[in-house]
Design a protein around this motif. Structure first.
Motif, PDB file in Angstrom:
ATOM      1  N   HIS A   1       0.812  -1.222   0.000  1.00 44.27           N
ATOM      2  CA  HIS A   1       0.000   0.000   0.000  1.00 44.27           C
ATOM      3  C   HIS A   1       0.841   1.264   0.000  1.00 44.27           C
ATOM      4  CE1 HIS A   1      -4.255  -1.507   0.930  1.00 44.27           C
ATOM      5  NE2 HIS A   1      -3.535  -2.537   0.521  1.00 44.27           N
ATOM      6  N   GLY A   2       2.134   1.122   0.152  1.00 39.79           N
ATOM      7  CA  GLY A   2       2.978   2.315   0.106  1.00 39.79           C
ATOM      8  C   GLY A   2       4.435   1.966   0.343  1.00 39.79           C
TER       9      GLY A   2
ATOM     10  N   THR B   1       5.337   6.995  -1.163  1.00 44.19           N
ATOM     11  CA  THR B   1       4.277   6.689  -2.115  1.00 44.19           C
ATOM     12  C   THR B   1       3.113   6.015  -1.394  1.00 44.19           C
ATOM     13  OG1 THR B   1       4.881   4.403  -2.693  1.00 44.19           O
ATOM     14  CG2 THR B   1       6.121   6.164  -3.768  1.00 44.19           C
ATOM     15  N   GLY B   2       1.956   5.978  -2.061  1.00 41.55           N
ATOM     16  CA  GLY B   2       0.843   5.193  -1.564  1.00 41.55           C
ATOM     17  C   GLY B   2       0.057   5.820  -0.442  1.00 41.55           C
ATOM     18  N   THR B   3      -0.419   4.962   0.481  1.00 38.91           N
ATOM     19  CA  THR B   3      -1.379   5.374   1.506  1.00 38.91           C
ATOM     20  C   THR B   3      -1.233   4.498   2.744  1.00 38.91           C
ATOM     21  OG1 THR B   3      -3.753   5.548   1.988  1.00 38.91           O
ATOM     22  CG2 THR B   3      -3.111   3.827   0.481  1.00 38.91           C
TER      23      THR B   3
ATOM     24  N   GLY C   1      -4.072   3.960   4.247  1.00 40.51           N
ATOM     25  CA  GLY C   1      -5.439   3.433   4.241  1.00 40.51           C
ATOM     26  C   GLY C   1      -5.485   2.037   3.656  1.00 40.51           C
TER      27      GLY C   1
ATOM     28  N   ARG D   1      -7.594   1.226   1.323  1.00 37.96           N
ATOM     29  CA  ARG D   1      -7.936   1.334  -0.092  1.00 37.96           C
ATOM     30  C   ARG D   1      -6.739   1.924  -0.843  1.00 37.96           C
ATOM     31  NH1 ARG D   1     -13.403   3.919  -2.916  1.00 37.96           N
ATOM     32  NH2 ARG D   1     -13.646   2.136  -4.317  1.00 37.96           N
ATOM     33  N   LYS D   2      -6.264   1.192  -1.839  1.00 41.85           N
ATOM     34  CA  LYS D   2      -5.097   1.637  -2.583  1.00 41.85           C
ATOM     35  C   LYS D   2      -5.462   2.795  -3.516  1.00 41.85           C
ATOM     36  CE  LYS D   2      -2.127  -1.362  -3.998  1.00 41.85           C
ATOM     37  NZ  LYS D   2      -1.445  -2.491  -4.662  1.00 41.85           N
ATOM     38  N   PRO D   3      -4.486   3.619  -3.864  1.00 40.48           N
ATOM     39  CA  PRO D   3      -4.765   4.761  -4.729  1.00 40.48           C
ATOM     40  C   PRO D   3      -5.269   4.334  -6.104  1.00 40.48           C
ATOM     41  CG  PRO D   3      -2.622   5.003  -3.675  1.00 40.48           C
ATOM     42  CD  PRO D   3      -3.077   3.605  -3.408  1.00 40.48           C
TER      43      PRO D   3
ATOM     44  N   ASP E   1       0.031   6.164  -9.240  1.00 40.42           N
ATOM     45  CA  ASP E   1       0.578   5.738  -7.952  1.00 40.42           C
ATOM     46  C   ASP E   1       2.042   5.405  -8.170  1.00 40.42           C
ATOM     47  OD1 ASP E   1       1.219   4.693  -5.505  1.00 40.42           O
ATOM     48  OD2 ASP E   1      -0.109   2.944  -5.643  1.00 40.42           O
TER      49      ASP E   1
ATOM     50  N   THR F   1       4.108   4.072  -6.427  1.00 39.05           N
ATOM     51  CA  THR F   1       4.501   2.758  -5.901  1.00 39.05           C
ATOM     52  C   THR F   1       4.820   1.789  -7.035  1.00 39.05           C
ATOM     53  OG1 THR F   1       3.019   3.112  -4.016  1.00 39.05           O
ATOM     54  CG2 THR F   1       3.778   0.872  -4.394  1.00 39.05           C
TER      55      THR F   1
END
Length: 471
Positions: free
Chosen positions: A170-171, A184-186, A188, A190-192, A196, A198
Protein backbone atom coordinates in the motif's frame (compact mmCIF):
# COMPACT_ATOMS: atom_id res chain seq x y z
CA UNK A 1 36.19 8.83 -11.83
CA UNK A 2 39.28 10.60 -10.46
CA UNK A 3 38.92 9.36 -6.86
CA UNK A 4 40.99 6.42 -5.59
CA UNK A 5 39.41 3.55 -3.64
CA UNK A 6 40.93 4.75 -0.38
CA UNK A 7 39.40 8.18 -0.94
CA UNK A 8 35.96 6.63 -1.46
CA UNK A 9 36.30 4.63 1.74
CA UNK A 10 37.33 7.73 3.69
CA UNK A 11 34.48 9.82 2.29
CA UNK A 12 31.83 7.15 2.96
CA UNK A 13 33.12 6.70 6.50
CA UNK A 14 32.11 10.30 7.10
CA UNK A 15 28.52 9.25 6.32
CA UNK A 16 28.16 5.83 8.01
CA UNK A 17 31.16 5.52 10.33
CA UNK A 18 34.46 3.74 9.73
CA UNK A 19 33.25 0.35 10.98
CA UNK A 20 30.56 0.24 8.32
CA UNK A 21 32.77 0.72 5.27
CA UNK A 22 35.11 -2.04 4.15
CA UNK A 23 37.74 -2.33 1.45
CA UNK A 24 38.78 -5.79 2.65
CA UNK A 25 39.23 -8.00 -0.41
CA UNK A 26 37.21 -10.85 1.12
CA UNK A 27 34.24 -8.58 1.82
CA UNK A 28 34.46 -7.01 -1.61
CA UNK A 29 34.53 -10.34 -3.44
CA UNK A 30 31.81 -11.87 -1.21
CA UNK A 31 29.58 -8.87 -1.88
CA UNK A 32 29.94 -9.33 -5.62
CA UNK A 33 28.97 -13.01 -5.75
CA UNK A 34 25.55 -14.52 -6.33
CA UNK A 35 24.11 -17.96 -7.21
CA UNK A 36 25.75 -17.90 -10.66
CA UNK A 37 28.26 -20.80 -10.69
CA UNK A 38 31.25 -19.00 -12.20
CA UNK A 39 33.78 -16.66 -10.60
CA UNK A 40 33.63 -12.88 -10.67
CA UNK A 41 36.14 -11.12 -12.89
CA UNK A 42 38.89 -9.11 -11.23
CA UNK A 43 37.80 -5.94 -13.00
CA UNK A 44 34.28 -6.30 -11.53
CA UNK A 45 35.28 -6.35 -7.87
CA UNK A 46 33.77 -3.34 -6.04
CA UNK A 47 35.92 -0.62 -4.53
CA UNK A 48 34.18 -0.76 -1.15
CA UNK A 49 31.21 -2.25 0.67
CA UNK A 50 29.09 0.15 2.72
CA UNK A 51 26.38 -0.69 5.27
CA UNK A 52 24.11 2.29 5.99
CA UNK A 53 21.68 2.19 8.91
CA UNK A 54 18.86 4.37 7.58
CA UNK A 55 17.36 6.18 4.59
CA UNK A 56 19.21 9.40 5.40
CA UNK A 57 22.58 7.69 5.08
CA UNK A 58 21.50 6.04 1.83
CA UNK A 59 20.45 9.44 0.55
CA UNK A 60 23.85 10.92 1.31
CA UNK A 61 25.62 7.97 -0.31
CA UNK A 62 23.60 8.40 -3.51
CA UNK A 63 24.27 12.14 -3.63
CA UNK A 64 27.98 11.45 -3.20
CA UNK A 65 27.95 8.76 -5.89
CA UNK A 66 26.16 11.07 -8.34
CA UNK A 67 28.56 13.92 -7.68
CA UNK A 68 31.54 11.68 -8.35
CA UNK A 69 29.93 9.46 -11.03
CA UNK A 70 30.50 6.23 -9.07
CA UNK A 71 28.24 3.23 -9.70
CA UNK A 72 26.21 1.92 -6.75
CA UNK A 73 25.12 -1.72 -6.60
CA UNK A 74 22.43 -2.46 -4.01
CA UNK A 75 22.12 -5.86 -2.38
CA UNK A 76 21.25 -7.63 0.84
CA UNK A 77 21.14 -11.43 0.57
CA UNK A 78 22.15 -11.70 -3.10
CA UNK A 79 19.82 -14.65 -3.84
CA UNK A 80 18.57 -13.37 -7.21
CA UNK A 81 18.78 -16.18 -9.78
CA UNK A 82 19.08 -14.13 -12.97
CA UNK A 83 22.44 -12.52 -12.23
CA UNK A 84 21.08 -9.16 -11.07
CA UNK A 85 22.91 -9.29 -7.72
CA UNK A 86 26.34 -9.39 -9.39
CA UNK A 87 28.15 -6.14 -10.28
CA UNK A 88 29.68 -6.01 -13.74
CA UNK A 89 32.08 -3.17 -12.96
CA UNK A 90 33.82 -1.58 -9.96
CA UNK A 91 31.79 0.70 -7.73
CA UNK A 92 30.15 0.87 -4.31
CA UNK A 93 28.19 -2.12 -3.01
CA UNK A 94 25.45 -0.78 -0.74
CA UNK A 95 24.27 -3.55 1.57
CA UNK A 96 20.92 -2.97 3.29
CA UNK A 97 21.18 -5.67 5.97
CA UNK A 98 21.49 -3.13 8.83
CA UNK A 99 18.19 -1.49 7.79
CA UNK A 100 16.05 -4.22 9.29
CA UNK A 101 13.33 -2.94 11.61
CA UNK A 102 9.62 -3.71 11.29
CA UNK A 103 6.35 -2.79 12.96
CA UNK A 104 3.01 -4.60 12.86
CA UNK A 105 0.20 -2.07 13.19
CA UNK A 106 -2.89 -4.20 13.77
CA UNK A 107 -5.23 -1.28 14.42
CA UNK A 108 -4.29 0.09 11.01
CA UNK A 109 -4.54 -3.26 9.25
CA UNK A 110 -0.98 -3.17 7.90
CA UNK A 111 2.67 -3.77 8.74
CA UNK A 112 5.78 -1.84 7.77
CA UNK A 113 9.26 -3.22 7.35
CA UNK A 114 12.64 -2.11 6.13
CA UNK A 115 14.45 -3.77 3.21
CA UNK A 116 16.95 -5.79 5.25
CA UNK A 117 14.28 -7.78 7.14
CA UNK A 118 14.48 -11.47 6.27
CA UNK A 119 11.40 -12.96 4.68
CA UNK A 120 11.05 -15.84 7.13
CA UNK A 121 11.53 -13.55 10.11
CA UNK A 122 8.68 -11.33 8.89
CA UNK A 123 6.50 -14.34 8.11
CA UNK A 124 7.08 -15.83 11.57
CA UNK A 125 6.26 -12.56 13.34
CA UNK A 126 3.02 -12.24 11.38
CA UNK A 127 2.06 -15.87 11.96
CA UNK A 128 2.42 -15.43 15.72
CA UNK A 129 -0.32 -12.80 15.54
CA UNK A 130 -2.59 -14.79 13.25
CA UNK A 131 -1.54 -13.34 9.87
CA UNK A 132 0.44 -14.63 6.90
CA UNK A 133 2.91 -13.05 4.48
CA UNK A 134 1.95 -13.25 0.78
CA UNK A 135 5.60 -13.79 -0.23
CA UNK A 136 7.14 -17.26 -0.08
CA UNK A 137 10.40 -17.84 -1.97
CA UNK A 138 12.38 -21.04 -1.61
CA UNK A 139 15.17 -18.87 -0.18
CA UNK A 140 12.90 -17.35 2.49
CA UNK A 141 15.35 -18.04 5.32
CA UNK A 142 17.88 -15.60 3.86
CA UNK A 143 15.95 -13.61 1.22
CA UNK A 144 15.28 -9.99 2.18
CA UNK A 145 12.03 -8.06 1.86
CA UNK A 146 13.59 -5.25 -0.16
CA UNK A 147 14.78 -7.56 -2.91
CA UNK A 148 11.54 -9.54 -2.94
CA UNK A 149 9.39 -6.43 -3.41
CA UNK A 150 11.80 -4.97 -5.97
CA UNK A 151 11.20 -8.12 -8.00
CA UNK A 152 7.54 -8.58 -7.02
CA UNK A 153 8.15 -12.30 -6.76
CA UNK A 154 5.59 -14.80 -5.52
CA UNK A 155 7.91 -17.78 -5.04
CA UNK A 156 5.84 -20.84 -4.14
CA UNK A 157 2.54 -18.92 -4.17
CA UNK A 158 -0.04 -19.42 -6.91
CA UNK A 159 -0.58 -16.14 -8.73
CA UNK A 160 -4.14 -16.98 -9.74
CA UNK A 161 -5.08 -17.25 -6.06
CA UNK A 162 -2.95 -14.71 -4.20
CA UNK A 163 -1.92 -12.36 -7.00
CA UNK A 164 1.51 -10.76 -6.63
CA UNK A 165 3.09 -9.30 -3.47
CA UNK A 166 2.65 -5.87 -5.02
CA UNK A 167 -1.11 -6.30 -4.79
CA UNK A 168 -0.72 -6.03 -1.01
CA UNK A 169 1.83 -3.18 -0.98
CA UNK A 170 0.00 0.00 0.00
CA UNK A 171 2.98 2.31 0.11
CA UNK A 172 6.74 2.70 0.08
CA UNK A 173 9.53 4.99 1.09
CA UNK A 174 12.18 5.18 -1.60
CA UNK A 175 15.56 6.84 -2.01
CA UNK A 176 15.91 7.92 -5.63
CA UNK A 177 19.20 7.42 -7.48
CA UNK A 178 19.87 11.16 -7.13
CA UNK A 179 19.38 11.06 -3.35
CA UNK A 180 15.87 12.45 -2.88
CA UNK A 181 13.61 10.59 -0.45
CA UNK A 182 9.98 10.14 -1.46
CA UNK A 183 6.89 8.46 0.00
CA UNK A 184 4.28 6.69 -2.12
CA UNK A 185 0.84 5.19 -1.56
CA UNK A 186 -1.38 5.37 1.51
CA UNK A 187 -1.81 4.17 5.08
CA UNK A 188 -5.44 3.43 4.24
CA UNK A 189 -6.78 0.04 3.28
CA UNK A 190 -7.94 1.33 -0.09
CA UNK A 191 -5.10 1.64 -2.58
CA UNK A 192 -4.76 4.76 -4.73
CA UNK A 193 -6.59 4.97 -8.03
CA UNK A 194 -4.87 6.58 -10.99
CA UNK A 195 -1.21 7.54 -10.77
CA UNK A 196 0.58 5.74 -7.95
CA UNK A 197 4.36 6.02 -7.87
CA UNK A 198 4.50 2.76 -5.90
CA UNK A 199 4.17 0.90 -9.20
CA UNK A 200 7.50 2.20 -10.51
CA UNK A 201 9.38 0.48 -7.70
CA UNK A 202 7.43 -2.71 -6.96
CA UNK A 203 8.75 -5.05 -9.61
CA UNK A 204 11.06 -2.31 -10.88
CA UNK A 205 14.13 -4.59 -10.95
CA UNK A 206 16.01 -2.14 -8.72
CA UNK A 207 16.35 0.29 -11.62
CA UNK A 208 14.41 3.33 -10.42
CA UNK A 209 15.19 3.65 -6.71
CA UNK A 210 16.17 1.99 -3.43
CA UNK A 211 13.19 0.81 -1.36
CA UNK A 212 13.80 1.73 2.28
CA UNK A 213 10.38 1.04 3.81
CA UNK A 214 7.51 -1.20 2.76
CA UNK A 215 3.89 -0.99 3.88
CA UNK A 216 1.76 -4.11 3.29
CA UNK A 217 -1.79 -5.04 4.18
CA UNK A 218 -2.33 -7.66 6.90
CA UNK A 219 -3.86 -10.95 5.74
CA UNK A 220 -5.62 -13.23 8.25
CA UNK A 221 -4.19 -16.74 8.49
CA UNK A 222 -7.11 -18.99 7.58
CA UNK A 223 -7.57 -22.75 8.11
CA UNK A 224 -5.68 -24.84 5.54
CA UNK A 225 -5.88 -28.30 4.02
CA UNK A 226 -3.32 -30.38 2.17
CA UNK A 227 -3.17 -32.93 -0.60
CA UNK A 228 -0.77 -35.12 -2.55
CA UNK A 229 -0.97 -36.82 -5.94
CA UNK A 230 1.53 -39.14 -7.58
CA UNK A 231 1.25 -39.51 -11.35
CA UNK A 232 2.56 -42.04 -13.83
CA UNK A 233 4.49 -39.37 -15.73
CA UNK A 234 5.00 -35.61 -15.93
CA UNK A 235 2.63 -35.13 -18.84
CA UNK A 236 -0.18 -36.67 -16.79
CA UNK A 237 0.75 -34.37 -13.90
CA UNK A 238 0.56 -31.30 -16.17
CA UNK A 239 -2.71 -32.61 -17.56
CA UNK A 240 -4.13 -32.92 -14.05
CA UNK A 241 -3.32 -29.29 -13.25
CA UNK A 242 -4.70 -28.14 -16.59
CA UNK A 243 -7.89 -30.11 -15.96
CA UNK A 244 -8.23 -28.61 -12.47
CA UNK A 245 -8.38 -25.12 -13.98
CA UNK A 246 -10.58 -26.01 -16.93
CA UNK A 247 -13.07 -27.84 -14.69
CA UNK A 248 -13.26 -24.70 -12.51
CA UNK A 249 -11.98 -26.42 -9.38
CA UNK A 250 -10.82 -24.27 -6.44
CA UNK A 251 -7.34 -22.81 -6.94
CA UNK A 252 -4.60 -23.62 -4.37
CA UNK A 253 -2.44 -21.23 -2.38
CA UNK A 254 0.55 -23.44 -3.20
CA UNK A 255 0.86 -26.27 -5.68
CA UNK A 256 4.32 -27.76 -6.19
CA UNK A 257 5.70 -30.62 -8.23
CA UNK A 258 8.82 -32.75 -8.48
CA UNK A 259 9.86 -35.16 -11.21
CA UNK A 260 10.47 -38.75 -10.10
CA UNK A 261 14.23 -38.13 -10.04
CA UNK A 262 13.91 -35.02 -7.89
CA UNK A 263 11.28 -36.55 -5.60
CA UNK A 264 13.59 -39.51 -4.97
CA UNK A 265 16.22 -37.08 -3.62
CA UNK A 266 13.77 -35.20 -1.39
CA UNK A 267 12.21 -38.37 -0.05
CA UNK A 268 15.66 -39.83 0.62
CA UNK A 269 16.72 -36.78 2.65
CA UNK A 270 13.53 -37.04 4.72
CA UNK A 271 13.98 -40.78 5.29
CA UNK A 272 10.94 -41.74 3.21
CA UNK A 273 10.44 -44.52 0.69
CA UNK A 274 10.91 -43.33 -2.90
CA UNK A 275 7.61 -42.46 -4.62
CA UNK A 276 6.49 -44.48 -7.68
CA UNK A 277 6.22 -41.41 -9.92
CA UNK A 278 6.27 -37.59 -10.14
CA UNK A 279 4.81 -35.91 -7.06
CA UNK A 280 2.34 -33.00 -6.76
CA UNK A 281 1.69 -31.25 -3.45
CA UNK A 282 -1.23 -28.84 -2.93
CA UNK A 283 -2.32 -26.45 -0.17
CA UNK A 284 -5.68 -24.68 0.07
CA UNK A 285 -7.32 -22.34 2.56
CA UNK A 286 -10.90 -21.58 3.54
CA UNK A 287 -12.96 -19.63 6.01
CA UNK A 288 -13.37 -22.95 7.82
CA UNK A 289 -11.31 -26.12 7.86
CA UNK A 290 -14.20 -27.89 6.12
CA UNK A 291 -14.10 -25.39 3.25
CA UNK A 292 -10.34 -25.83 2.82
CA UNK A 293 -10.76 -29.63 2.80
CA UNK A 294 -13.55 -29.36 0.24
CA UNK A 295 -11.19 -27.48 -2.07
CA UNK A 296 -8.55 -30.23 -1.94
CA UNK A 297 -11.18 -32.90 -2.50
CA UNK A 298 -12.39 -31.05 -5.60
CA UNK A 299 -8.85 -30.84 -6.97
CA UNK A 300 -8.35 -34.56 -6.39
CA UNK A 301 -11.41 -35.27 -8.57
CA UNK A 302 -9.62 -33.65 -11.51
CA UNK A 303 -6.33 -35.43 -10.83
CA UNK A 304 -8.04 -38.82 -10.80
CA UNK A 305 -9.19 -38.30 -14.39
CA UNK A 306 -5.56 -38.40 -15.53
CA UNK A 307 -2.98 -41.18 -15.29
CA UNK A 308 -2.63 -40.97 -11.53
CA UNK A 309 -1.19 -43.60 -9.20
CA UNK A 310 -2.62 -42.12 -6.02
CA UNK A 311 -4.29 -38.82 -5.06
CA UNK A 312 -5.77 -37.91 -1.72
CA UNK A 313 -6.22 -35.26 0.95
CA UNK A 314 -3.61 -35.56 3.67
CA UNK A 315 -5.14 -35.62 7.16
CA UNK A 316 -2.04 -36.55 9.20
CA UNK A 317 0.01 -33.39 9.80
CA UNK A 318 3.14 -35.43 10.52
CA UNK A 319 2.81 -36.97 7.08
CA UNK A 320 2.25 -33.56 5.51
CA UNK A 321 5.25 -31.98 7.21
CA UNK A 322 7.44 -34.73 5.79
CA UNK A 323 5.92 -34.42 2.34
CA UNK A 324 6.28 -30.64 2.23
CA UNK A 325 9.79 -30.94 3.57
CA UNK A 326 10.78 -33.03 0.55
CA UNK A 327 10.03 -30.09 -1.74
CA UNK A 328 10.42 -26.85 0.21
CA UNK A 329 14.21 -26.47 -0.20
CA UNK A 330 14.82 -29.10 -2.85
CA UNK A 331 17.62 -27.11 -4.47
CA UNK A 332 19.71 -27.42 -1.32
CA UNK A 333 18.90 -31.13 -1.08
CA UNK A 334 20.08 -31.74 -4.66
CA UNK A 335 23.45 -30.12 -3.96
CA UNK A 336 23.69 -31.88 -0.60
CA UNK A 337 23.12 -35.36 -2.01
CA UNK A 338 24.82 -35.15 -5.41
CA UNK A 339 27.34 -32.32 -5.00
CA UNK A 340 27.85 -29.63 -7.59
CA UNK A 341 26.53 -26.20 -8.55
CA UNK A 342 22.82 -25.88 -9.35
CA UNK A 343 21.56 -23.55 -12.07
CA UNK A 344 17.87 -23.07 -12.71
CA UNK A 345 15.65 -21.76 -15.49
CA UNK A 346 12.06 -20.59 -15.15
CA UNK A 347 9.66 -21.80 -17.81
CA UNK A 348 6.23 -20.18 -17.62
CA UNK A 349 3.41 -22.14 -19.15
CA UNK A 350 0.13 -20.97 -20.52
CA UNK A 351 -2.93 -22.98 -19.55
CA UNK A 352 -3.87 -24.14 -23.04
CA UNK A 353 -0.41 -25.59 -23.74
CA UNK A 354 0.72 -26.72 -20.29
CA UNK A 355 1.26 -30.33 -21.35
CA UNK A 356 3.29 -29.23 -24.37
CA UNK A 357 5.56 -26.99 -22.30
CA UNK A 358 6.14 -29.86 -19.88
CA UNK A 359 7.36 -31.92 -22.85
CA UNK A 360 9.69 -29.11 -23.85
CA UNK A 361 10.97 -28.94 -20.27
CA UNK A 362 11.75 -32.66 -20.35
CA UNK A 363 13.82 -32.18 -23.53
CA UNK A 364 15.27 -28.84 -22.41
CA UNK A 365 18.93 -29.73 -22.97
CA UNK A 366 18.60 -31.43 -26.35
CA UNK A 367 21.00 -29.90 -28.86
CA UNK A 368 22.87 -27.82 -26.27
CA UNK A 369 26.60 -28.46 -26.49
CA UNK A 370 27.34 -28.32 -22.75
CA UNK A 371 24.06 -28.98 -20.93
CA UNK A 372 23.32 -32.10 -22.98
CA UNK A 373 26.14 -33.77 -21.04
CA UNK A 374 24.07 -33.81 -17.83
CA UNK A 375 20.44 -34.69 -17.01
CA UNK A 376 17.61 -32.16 -16.76
CA UNK A 377 16.12 -31.90 -13.26
CA UNK A 378 12.50 -30.76 -13.09
CA UNK A 379 10.50 -29.23 -10.26
CA UNK A 380 8.50 -26.06 -9.79
CA UNK A 381 5.38 -24.17 -8.84
CA UNK A 382 2.96 -26.00 -11.08
CA UNK A 383 -0.12 -24.28 -9.63
CA UNK A 384 1.31 -21.08 -11.14
CA UNK A 385 2.23 -23.05 -14.30
CA UNK A 386 5.92 -22.47 -13.53
CA UNK A 387 8.53 -25.15 -14.25
CA UNK A 388 12.17 -25.06 -13.19
CA UNK A 389 14.38 -26.96 -15.65
CA UNK A 390 17.58 -27.21 -13.62
CA UNK A 391 21.05 -28.67 -13.91
CA UNK A 392 23.63 -29.76 -11.37
CA UNK A 393 26.95 -28.68 -12.83
CA UNK A 394 29.89 -30.91 -11.85
CA UNK A 395 32.20 -29.37 -9.28
CA UNK A 396 35.26 -30.07 -11.45
CA UNK A 397 34.08 -28.09 -14.50
CA UNK A 398 36.30 -25.14 -15.43
CA UNK A 399 34.97 -21.60 -15.15
CA UNK A 400 34.59 -21.13 -18.92
CA UNK A 401 32.46 -24.26 -19.15
CA UNK A 402 30.31 -23.16 -16.22
CA UNK A 403 29.74 -19.81 -17.92
CA UNK A 404 28.86 -21.52 -21.20
CA UNK A 405 26.38 -23.81 -19.44
CA UNK A 406 24.70 -20.82 -17.77
CA UNK A 407 24.47 -18.95 -21.06
CA UNK A 408 22.89 -22.00 -22.70
CA UNK A 409 20.36 -22.23 -19.88
CA UNK A 410 19.10 -18.67 -20.36
CA UNK A 411 19.18 -18.94 -24.16
CA UNK A 412 16.94 -22.03 -24.07
CA UNK A 413 14.69 -20.42 -21.43
CA UNK A 414 14.28 -17.47 -23.80
CA UNK A 415 13.37 -19.77 -26.70
CA UNK A 416 10.73 -21.69 -24.77
CA UNK A 417 9.06 -18.74 -23.05
CA UNK A 418 9.01 -16.85 -26.34
CA UNK A 419 7.44 -19.87 -28.05
CA UNK A 420 4.58 -19.93 -25.53
CA UNK A 421 4.22 -16.12 -25.35
CA UNK A 422 4.87 -16.04 -21.61
CA UNK A 423 7.55 -14.56 -19.35
CA UNK A 424 9.18 -15.37 -16.04
CA UNK A 425 7.12 -14.52 -12.97
CA UNK A 426 9.60 -15.28 -10.22
CA UNK A 427 12.79 -13.33 -10.98
CA UNK A 428 13.45 -9.97 -12.61
CA UNK A 429 13.11 -9.24 -16.32
CA UNK A 430 16.65 -8.03 -17.02
CA UNK A 431 20.28 -9.03 -16.28
CA UNK A 432 20.61 -12.49 -17.86
CA UNK A 433 17.08 -12.05 -19.23
CA UNK A 434 17.63 -8.79 -21.12
CA UNK A 435 17.85 -10.59 -24.52
CA UNK A 436 14.48 -12.21 -23.78
CA UNK A 437 12.86 -8.89 -22.93
CA UNK A 438 13.97 -7.40 -26.25
CA UNK A 439 12.92 -10.51 -28.20
CA UNK A 440 9.56 -10.79 -26.45
CA UNK A 441 8.51 -7.13 -26.26
CA UNK A 442 10.64 -5.44 -28.92
CA UNK A 443 13.41 -2.84 -29.06
CA UNK A 444 10.93 0.04 -28.72
CA UNK A 445 9.65 -1.32 -25.37
CA UNK A 446 13.22 -1.84 -24.18
CA UNK A 447 14.13 1.73 -25.14
CA UNK A 448 11.00 2.96 -23.36
CA UNK A 449 12.18 1.39 -20.08
CA UNK A 450 15.63 2.86 -20.71
CA UNK A 451 14.12 6.33 -21.06
CA UNK A 452 12.03 5.89 -17.91
CA UNK A 453 15.14 4.89 -15.97
CA UNK A 454 16.95 7.97 -17.27
CA UNK A 455 14.25 10.18 -15.72
CA UNK A 456 14.90 8.66 -12.29
CA UNK A 457 18.62 8.07 -12.76
CA UNK A 458 20.10 10.56 -15.27
CA UNK A 459 23.68 9.47 -14.58
CA UNK A 460 22.90 5.72 -14.61
CA UNK A 461 24.42 5.42 -11.14
CA UNK A 462 22.03 2.88 -9.60
CA UNK A 463 22.59 -0.80 -10.42
CA UNK A 464 24.05 -0.21 -13.88
CA UNK A 465 24.39 -3.34 -16.00
CA UNK A 466 21.17 -5.00 -14.86
CA UNK A 467 19.12 -3.31 -17.55
CA UNK A 468 21.89 -3.65 -20.14
CA UNK A 469 22.35 -7.36 -19.41
CA UNK A 470 26.01 -7.13 -18.43
CA UNK A 471 26.03 -10.17 -16.15
Amino acid sequence: MDLQAQDIKKDLAQIVGEQYVSDNIFERVKSALDPMPYHIKNDSIPYVVVLPKNKEEISEIMKYANKNKISVFVRCSGTQLNGASRPHAPGIVLNTKRINSFEIIEKGGYFECEPGVRCKEMADELKALGYWLPVYPGSQVIASMGGLISNNTSGHLTDTYTGKPGDYVHGLEVVLPTGEIIETGTVGLRKPAGTDLTKFFVGGDGLMGIIVRIRMRLLPLLPRAYGVAIFKDLEALAGGVQRMYLEKRPVPIFMEFMSKTIADIGFQVKGMEAPPGPVLLTVTEGLTKKEAEYKVDEQVKSFKKEKVIVAYRVTDMNEWEKLWGTREVIGSYIMQVQRGKLITSELSGNLAELVEIMRDAESFNEGLSVLQEIPTLLFGHIGALAIHASFLLPADWEDDKLKKATDELFQRETEINFKYRTCGGEWGQFAKRTPFFIKRYGQFSYDLVKNIKAVFDPNNILNPGIFEGHR
